[in-house]
Every structure is written in C-alpha cells, then in structure tokens.
Write a protein that holds these residues in place. Structure first.
Motif, mmCIF file in Angstrom:
data_model
loop_
_atom_site.group_PDB
_atom_site.id
_atom_site.type_symbol
_atom_site.label_atom_id
_atom_site.label_comp_id
_atom_site.label_asym_id
_atom_site.label_seq_id
_atom_site.Cartn_x
_atom_site.Cartn_y
_atom_site.Cartn_z
ATOM 1 N N GLY A 7 26.791 -112.212 66.669
ATOM 2 C CA GLY A 7 25.808 -113.258 67.449
ATOM 3 C C GLY A 7 25.656 -114.562 66.418
ATOM 4 O O GLY A 7 24.739 -115.250 66.696
ATOM 5 N N THR A 9 27.285 -117.109 66.385
ATOM 6 C CA THR A 9 27.845 -118.560 66.764
ATOM 7 C C THR A 9 26.757 -119.343 67.172
ATOM 8 O O THR A 9 27.405 -120.125 67.844
ATOM 9 N N PHE A 11 22.519 -120.745 67.764
ATOM 10 C CA PHE A 11 21.761 -121.662 67.076
ATOM 11 C C PHE A 11 21.316 -121.261 65.603
ATOM 12 O O PHE A 11 21.532 -121.822 64.615
ATOM 13 N N ILE A 12 20.740 -119.907 65.573
ATOM 14 C CA ILE A 12 20.259 -119.435 64.606
ATOM 15 C C ILE A 12 21.392 -119.066 63.244
ATOM 16 O O ILE A 12 21.168 -119.122 62.060
ATOM 17 N N ARG A 32 33.871 -114.279 69.596
ATOM 18 C CA ARG A 32 34.436 -113.787 70.454
ATOM 19 C C ARG A 32 35.189 -115.112 71.088
ATOM 20 O O ARG A 32 35.957 -115.114 72.022
ATOM 21 N N LYS A 36 34.734 -121.526 68.519
ATOM 22 C CA LYS A 36 33.350 -121.561 68.008
ATOM 23 C C LYS A 36 33.452 -121.614 66.386
ATOM 24 O O LYS A 36 32.505 -121.599 65.620
ATOM 25 N N LEU A 70 22.448 -110.921 66.019
ATOM 26 C CA LEU A 70 21.682 -112.051 66.911
ATOM 27 C C LEU A 70 22.203 -112.270 68.389
ATOM 28 O O LEU A 70 21.775 -112.912 69.186
ATOM 29 N N GLY A 72 23.058 -112.292 72.168
ATOM 30 C CA GLY A 72 22.450 -111.898 73.388
ATOM 31 C C GLY A 72 22.711 -113.163 74.353
ATOM 32 O O GLY A 72 22.748 -114.181 73.930
ATOM 33 N N ASN A 74 21.867 -116.095 76.491
ATOM 34 C CA ASN A 74 20.596 -116.991 76.403
ATOM 35 C C ASN A 74 19.981 -116.922 77.578
ATOM 36 O O ASN A 74 20.155 -116.935 78.919
ATOM 37 N N ARG A 91 22.354 -107.498 74.639
ATOM 38 C CA ARG A 91 21.662 -107.135 73.562
ATOM 39 C C ARG A 91 21.758 -105.504 73.353
ATOM 40 O O ARG A 91 21.860 -105.232 72.294
ATOM 41 N N GLY A 166 9.526 -115.986 66.938
ATOM 42 C CA GLY A 166 9.079 -116.818 68.109
ATOM 43 C C GLY A 166 9.915 -117.968 68.365
ATOM 44 O O GLY A 166 11.061 -117.825 68.069
ATOM 45 N N VAL A 168 12.197 -120.624 67.610
ATOM 46 C CA VAL A 168 12.637 -121.044 66.518
ATOM 47 C C VAL A 168 12.992 -122.457 66.568
ATOM 48 O O VAL A 168 13.645 -123.037 67.267
HETATM 49 N N1 LIG Z 1 16.098 -119.270 69.305
HETATM 50 C C1 LIG Z 1 14.924 -118.799 69.630
HETATM 51 O O1 LIG Z 1 14.062 -119.609 69.637
HETATM 52 C C2 LIG Z 1 14.697 -117.421 70.016
HETATM 53 C C3 LIG Z 1 13.594 -116.850 70.004
HETATM 54 C C4 LIG Z 1 13.244 -115.423 70.385
HETATM 55 C C5 LIG Z 1 14.615 -114.791 70.268
HETATM 56 N N2 LIG Z 1 15.623 -115.276 70.307
HETATM 57 C C6 LIG Z 1 17.015 -114.204 70.115
HETATM 58 O O2 LIG Z 1 17.742 -114.234 68.802
HETATM 59 C C7 LIG Z 1 19.204 -114.301 69.211
HETATM 60 C C8 LIG Z 1 19.621 -115.450 68.655
HETATM 61 O O3 LIG Z 1 19.262 -116.676 68.839
HETATM 62 P P1 LIG Z 1 20.066 -118.118 69.216
HETATM 63 O O4 LIG Z 1 18.910 -119.081 69.304
HETATM 64 O O5 LIG Z 1 20.790 -118.072 68.013
HETATM 65 O O6 LIG Z 1 20.723 -117.580 70.383
HETATM 66 P P2 LIG Z 1 22.067 -118.363 71.108
HETATM 67 O O7 LIG Z 1 22.241 -119.612 70.456
HETATM 68 O O8 LIG Z 1 21.880 -118.342 72.392
HETATM 69 O O9 LIG Z 1 23.450 -117.514 70.400
HETATM 70 C C9 LIG Z 1 23.494 -116.175 70.980
HETATM 71 C C10 LIG Z 1 24.649 -115.524 70.373
HETATM 72 O O10 LIG Z 1 24.973 -114.547 71.345
HETATM 73 C C11 LIG Z 1 26.359 -114.491 71.728
HETATM 74 N N3 LIG Z 1 26.413 -114.068 73.179
HETATM 75 C C12 LIG Z 1 25.842 -114.597 74.286
HETATM 76 N N4 LIG Z 1 26.300 -114.100 75.309
HETATM 77 C C13 LIG Z 1 27.225 -113.274 74.916
HETATM 78 C C14 LIG Z 1 27.905 -112.313 75.594
HETATM 79 N N5 LIG Z 1 28.023 -112.146 77.036
HETATM 80 N N6 LIG Z 1 28.870 -111.419 75.179
HETATM 81 C C15 LIG Z 1 28.852 -111.296 73.663
HETATM 82 N N7 LIG Z 1 28.142 -112.228 72.848
HETATM 83 C C16 LIG Z 1 27.305 -113.171 73.492
HETATM 84 C C17 LIG Z 1 26.698 -116.099 71.420
HETATM 85 O O11 LIG Z 1 28.312 -116.040 71.332
HETATM 86 P P3 LIG Z 1 29.098 -117.247 71.867
HETATM 87 O O12 LIG Z 1 28.697 -118.320 70.716
HETATM 88 O O13 LIG Z 1 30.358 -116.956 71.896
HETATM 89 O O14 LIG Z 1 28.391 -117.704 73.218
HETATM 90 C C18 LIG Z 1 26.082 -116.231 70.273
HETATM 91 O O15 LIG Z 1 26.666 -115.981 69.049
HETATM 92 C C19 LIG Z 1 19.185 -114.063 70.498
HETATM 93 O O16 LIG Z 1 19.534 -112.649 70.874
HETATM 94 C C20 LIG Z 1 17.825 -114.613 71.271
HETATM 95 O O17 LIG Z 1 17.456 -114.085 72.404
HETATM 96 C C21 LIG Z 1 15.803 -116.481 69.755
#
Ligand SMILES: NC(=O)c1ccc[n+]([C@@H]2O[C@H](COP(=O)([O-])OP(=O)(O)OC[C@H]3O[C@@H](n4cnc5c(N)ncnc54)[C@H](OP(=O)(O)O)[C@@H]3O)[C@@H](O)[C@H]2O)c1
Length: 305
Positions: A7, A9, A11-12, A32, A36, A70, A72, A74, A91, A166, A168
């Motif tokens: 995960g 690839t 934002f975080i 995947r 990316k 990470l 999940g 979106n 997740r 929270g 991010v």
């Molecule tokens: N950012 C926030 O403010 C925040 C707040 C609370 C919790 N979180 C949690 O923290 C984690 C990371 O956050 P983030 O903002 O970096 O999330 P993000 O930018 O949406 O990145 C999610 C990651 O999950 C992968 N992913 C998405 N759908 C998928 C699928 N169907 N199969 C396999 N992989 C998949 C994406 O891969 P691809 O790049 O290939 O799509 C990416 O690497 C997430 O689980 C999110 O729910 C984030």
C-alpha cells in the motif's frame, strides 16, 4: 535492516519509504500497477504483486524484519453496498497476506494502518484516547475488524502496532488536495457547523512516528496518529485560509455533502477529539504539533498543491 511496505503507492507510502531510506534501511515496496513505480522514491526495491492475494511476493516480503501495511480501497468515494465490501475486503485480505508473509520468514514487527474512525464519526465533545471503546458505524466496524486481523500476527510472535491515523496532511494528496481548490478561489470554509473536532497529523509525523515505533521494542498495540494541536473544523478552515492568504468563511452545508457523497459524508461532517496519548507518553516529540505551522510548511513549498 529490511522494510517491506504494502500500500506504499498511495499518498502516505512514499513519505514513509523516504524516511526509512534516509535512516539507512533497505526498503522493498509491493506495487500492483507498474505505472506507479515512478511515484516512489529512488532507491526502493520494487516487488510486483497484489497485496490482497497470496503470491510469490510473500517470499520476498518474508526476508524483511519489519512490514508496514497501508493498503485499502480509498474511502473518498460513494459507498455503494459493493464498494463498502471492497473497503473492508482490501484491508482484511492485505493484512492477512502480510501477516502470513512475515510469519513465514524473518518478520518481527508489523505496523498496520487503521484510523481514528475506530472510535466512530460522531463523539461530540468527548476526548478519546487509545483505551476508548470502538464506535458502531461502518468505518468503526471496518477498523475493528482490520485491527483484529493485524493482531493475529501476535500469535506468530510479531510485535504489532496499529496506527490509528487522523486526517493526514501533506503535499500532493490526501484530504488537503481535495480541499485546496475551493480555498484557493476563496470559496473554502467550515464544513457544516464547523464545531466538530478535526484530528489532523502532518504526513512527516506519520513517517517519523512509524520509525519511532519500530525502534521501540517495548511498544505495541494501538496508537493515535494525530497531532496534539487538535482544532475544530472551523478553526482549521480559518488557519488554512490564513496560510493561503485567502478568506475562508463560506460554510459548506452538511446537506450538500450528503447529497454528493451519501453515507460517506458522515466522515467529513463528523469528527472526533482524539489525543495522541500513547505516543506522547512514550516520549514521541511531534515535528508539527501546531496546525498553522504544519499548513505553512506544506503550502510554503508548493502553493499549487
Ligand atoms: N490519508 C489519510 O488521511 C488517512 C486517514 C485515515 C486512515 N488512512 C488509511 O491509511 C492507509 C493509507 O492511506 P493513503 O492516504 O496513503 O491511501 P491511498 O493514497 O488511497 O493509498 C492506498 C494504497 O492501497 C492500495 N490499494 C487501493 N485499492 C486496492 C485494491 N483494490 N487492491 C490492492 N491494493 C489497493 C493502493 O494501490 P494503488 O496505488 O495501486 O492504487 C495504494 O497503495 C489507507 O488504508 C487509509 O484508509 C488514511
């Protein structure tokens, strides 16, 4: 020391990868979608595969002592019944596969993503810390199941840390990139009444606190990844306007968000007064404890967002 990241690839992820590389780690990132790869920092080793499916990637991951997961789907999308299943499935499955990989090899530590959504979106003025009970809405249930899956790693002797994020904040992604266009045109403002608490954290603190947890063998379990300088949504909108040099008083009515996003709107119209109690007690010092400083750092470098 070797770090595996799934995960990574999104934002975080790149911020976490960058920080561990800087600290001298070998970092392997599961990707995947080959397109990316260019979004990841130079120096990271790429493994191709899908974190929600078992595969040859698990053997590579098992060479690492530490994993950060990470993954999940979106949550900023319309929550149809099918999409809700996908939010949960991605997740749980990824966490299960990462635990399997670590347990079959050199794994010692798992840092798994979760969210302060664990406590439920509407807790009013109640201050919550890691000991507070879970909420009962959809995201709270997702977080509970997600954390329970990660904690199965303990059966295999892993030290499991749950990062309850929270909102991010950082450049080029996340919630801020969705808010910035309106604010830049002077059309930003509080969401709904604006009285709800807005638990935010700078993405650099996410990466720093993750490294902190990895280095502290005595720490395990849930940690609220939120800044101690929590503000109400209204105050946050004002500070964002200030950092941008734009007015920010036009409220976004909650009903408009409900029309646009359905059930997901509860995430942005709600809010929880979460405190980073366990990180502070463990001696973690936030790089960005105050919202205005965090916003200035983020926007100062790239005002186009
Ligand atoms: N950012 C926030 O403010 C925040 C707040 C609370 C919790 N979180 C949690 O923290 C984690 C990371 O956050 P983030 O903002 O970096 O999330 P993000 O930018 O949406 O990145 C999610 C990651 O999950 C992968 N992913 C998405 N759908 C998928 C699928 N169907 N199969 C396999 N992989 C998949 C994406 O891969 P691809 O790049 O290939 O799509 C990416 O690497 C997430 O689980 C999110 O729910 C984030």
């Amino acid at each position: 020391m070797k770090l595996f990241i799934a995960g990574g690839t999104g934002f975080i992820g790149p911020h976490v990868i960058e920080r561990f590389l800087e600290d001298g780690w070998d970092v392997k990132a599961l990707v995947r979608n080959e397109r990316k790869i260019e979004t990841l920092p130079a120096g990271v080793e790429i493994i191709l595969g899908d974190p929600t499916q078992p595969g040859p990637w698990q053997a590579k991951a098992s060479e690492c002592q530490v994993a950060v997961n990470l993954t999940g789907a979106n949550i900023f999308a319309r929550w149809t019944p099918e999409y809700k299943k996908e939010i949960l499935r991605t997740r749980l499955e990824s966490t299960k596969r990462v635990v399997e990989a670590l347990a079959s090899g050199n794994g010692r530590i798992l840092l798994n993503a979760s969210a302060v959504g664990y406590y439920g979106a509407h807790r009013g003025e109640e201050e919550v810390s890691e000991e507070s009970p879970a909420g009962s809405d959809f995201l709270a249930e997702v977080c509970r199941a997600w954390e329970a899956e990660a904690l199965t790693g303990e059966k295999f002797g892993l030290r499991v840390c749950l990062m309850r994020f929270g909102v991010v904040l950082g450049r080029g992604g996340g919630a801020l990139s969705k808010m910035l266009p309106a604010f830049k045109f002077g059309l930003g403002g509080p969401i709904g009444s604006g009285k709800q608490w807005f638990p935010w954290i700078h993405v650099k603190d996410v990466a720093e606190a993750a490294l902190f947890l990895v280095k502290r063998d005595d720490l395990r379990g849930p940690f609220n990844f939120v800044s101690p300088g929590i503000v109400r949504q209204k105050e946050f909108a004002k500070l964002l306007g200030k950092a941008l040099g734009r007015p920010a008083f036009l409220p976004v009515p909650a009903f408009v968000l409900h029309l646009l996003f359905g059930e997901m709107a509860r995430v942005v119209t709600g809010g929880v007064k979460a405190r980073p109690r366990r990180l502070l007690e463990a001696g973690y010092r936030f790089l960005f404890p105050e919202a205005l400083e965090a916003l200035r750092e983020i926007l100062g470098k790239d005002k186009t967002g």
